[in-house]
Design an enzyme around this catalytic site. Structure first.
Site, PDB file in Angstrom:
ATOM      1  N   HIS A 145       0.925  -1.553   0.183  1.00 32.35           N
ATOM      2  CA  HIS A 145       0.432  -0.094   0.398  1.00 32.35           C
ATOM      3  C   HIS A 145       0.760   1.631  -0.166  1.00 32.35           C
ATOM      4  O   HIS A 145       0.781   2.594  -0.731  1.00 32.35           O
ATOM      5  CB  HIS A 145      -1.193  -0.194   1.094  1.00 32.35           C
ATOM      6  CG  HIS A 145      -1.830   0.967   1.622  1.00 32.35           C
ATOM      7  ND1 HIS A 145      -3.384   1.039   0.732  1.00 32.35           N
ATOM      8  CD2 HIS A 145      -1.019   2.702   2.308  1.00 32.35           C
ATOM      9  CE1 HIS A 145      -3.402   2.390   1.018  1.00 32.35           C
ATOM     10  NE2 HIS A 145      -2.553   3.203   1.793  1.00 32.35           N
ATOM     11  N   GLU A 146       2.322   1.416   0.769  1.00 27.74           N
ATOM     12  CA  GLU A 146       2.697   2.443   0.645  1.00 27.74           C
ATOM     13  C   GLU A 146       3.485   2.861   0.191  1.00 27.74           C
ATOM     14  O   GLU A 146       3.404   4.167  -0.799  1.00 27.74           O
ATOM     15  CB  GLU A 146       3.433   2.537   2.172  1.00 27.74           C
ATOM     16  CG  GLU A 146       2.697   1.964   3.977  1.00 27.74           C
ATOM     17  CD  GLU A 146       1.871   2.862   3.530  1.00 27.74           C
ATOM     18  OE1 GLU A 146       2.080   4.221   3.377  1.00 27.74           O
ATOM     19  OE2 GLU A 146       0.888   3.830   5.059  1.00 27.74           O
ATOM     20  N   HIS A 149       1.963   4.486  -3.328  1.00 28.27           N
ATOM     21  CA  HIS A 149       1.652   5.810  -3.360  1.00 28.27           C
ATOM     22  C   HIS A 149       2.311   6.360  -3.659  1.00 28.27           C
ATOM     23  O   HIS A 149       2.824   7.602  -4.841  1.00 28.27           O
ATOM     24  CB  HIS A 149       1.563   6.253  -1.394  1.00 28.27           C
ATOM     25  CG  HIS A 149       0.402   5.911  -1.489  1.00 28.27           C
ATOM     26  ND1 HIS A 149      -1.042   6.607  -1.170  1.00 28.27           N
ATOM     27  CD2 HIS A 149       0.545   5.356   0.302  1.00 28.27           C
ATOM     28  CE1 HIS A 149      -1.555   6.302  -0.807  1.00 28.27           C
ATOM     29  NE2 HIS A 149      -1.465   6.229   0.883  1.00 28.27           N
ATOM     30  N   GLU A 203      -6.315   6.910  -1.434  1.00 29.71           N
ATOM     31  CA  GLU A 203      -6.145   5.676  -0.751  1.00 29.71           C
ATOM     32  C   GLU A 203      -6.630   4.230  -1.405  1.00 29.71           C
ATOM     33  O   GLU A 203      -6.216   3.037  -0.925  1.00 29.71           O
ATOM     34  CB  GLU A 203      -6.775   5.998   0.489  1.00 29.71           C
ATOM     35  CG  GLU A 203      -6.194   7.088   1.580  1.00 29.71           C
ATOM     36  CD  GLU A 203      -4.833   6.270   2.071  1.00 29.71           C
ATOM     37  OE1 GLU A 203      -4.756   5.176   2.018  1.00 29.71           O
ATOM     38  OE2 GLU A 203      -3.849   7.698   2.267  1.00 29.71           O
TER      39      GLU A 203
HETATM   40 ZN   LIG Z   1      -2.368   5.817   2.057  1.00 31.06          ZN
END
Ligand SMILES: [Zn+2]
Length: 272
Positions: A145-146, A149, A203
């Site tokens: 997830h990170e 980004h 997100e």
């Molecule tokens: Zn995030």
């Protein structure tokens, strides 16, 4: 002497003004919005900061973070080994989308369930996340997830939306054409720890890309669902970490992730 020449002589006689002008000219030359597509989701986006500029911006902030947390950096032991092991596999997958990014991971002893990835590939993990990730697949969910980004250039996109791209370019160039307040605003947009939350759509996109990354790295994507459920329980009544900050009680998150599972499982099976 013509008026133009008089103005030029005035400007050149003042080094600070000359530097500001140079930064502005360089900024304009470097800043050309280009159209590109995000990895996995193939969304068309417009970003001006190049990969090289994002790497530079992230590296500057990373160096600062390491200086500030020098006494708390963990560089041995089983927690460190786990973070390195999982990060390497996620980085290897993300590198296919961003071959120029320079990946690094640092584990910081901090009793907070959080992690983040700066533009260009610098990752910070707090030890407080490890009791919630409960093993490699959970940690791969967070790192996927990170890292998403970063590869989807979400920070650069936010900087662009806030009309701070030229300020960011000046910071990258080591220039002086920004005020402390502008500097603080840019840093807040980088996605560091308790900075401004990413948008809901960013997100969600990071969830999607991250799920595919963990599957491509050889972690069972079903484990992501279990992790997000654990995370939501663990963060009740606490300051939400980066990846929950925008929608701490969003029950639909798990449903959306379940919707992407078939795609992730295809990638997972192809690998294993
Ligand atoms: Zn995030």
């Amino acid at each position: 002497m013509s008026a133009a020449k008089a103005v030029l002589a005035f400007l050149v006689g003042r080094p600070l003004v000359a530097i500001l002008l140079a930064a502005a000219v360089v900024g304009v030359l470097l800043l050309q919005t280009h159209r590109q597509k995000t990895p996995v989701t193939h969304r068309t986006q417009h970003v001006s900061l190049t990969d090289a500029q994002q790497i530079q911006l992230g590296s500057q902030q990373y160096a600062k973070t390491l200086r500030q947390n020098r006494a708390r950096i963990v560089s041995s032991g089983p927690e460190y080994a786990e973070v390195r092991r999982v990060a390497r596999r996620i980085e290897a997958v993300a590198s296919r989308d961003k071959p120029d990014f320079v990946w690094r991971v640092t584990l910081i002893r901090k009793n907070e369930a959080n992690a983040y990835c700066l533009p260009g590939g610098k990752i910070v993990v707090y030890t407080g996340i490890l009791p919630v990730t409960k093993g490699d697949a959970g940690l791969a969910t967070v790192l996927g997830h990170e890292v998403a980004h970063a590869t989807a250039e979400h920070a650069a996109e936010r900087i662009e939306r806030q009309h701070l791209t030229e300020v960011a370019a000046a910071i990258i160039a080591g220039g002086v054409a920004f005020t402390p307040a502008q500097y603080v605003r840019v840093v807040a947009l980088l996605g560091v720890g308790s900075g401004l939350p990413f948008s809901r759509s960013q997100e969600s996109e990071a969830d999607h890309i991250g799920l595919i990354y963990m599957a491509r790295a050889g972690y069972d994507p079903e484990q992501a669902v279990a992790f997000w459920k654990r995370m939501q329980r663990a963060s009740k009544g606490q300051e939400p970490p980066e990846f929950l900050s925008d929608h701490p009680s969003d029950a639909h998150r798990v449903e959306r992730i379940e919707g992407w599972l078939p795609q992730a499982e295809r990638d997972y099976r192809r690998r294993s």
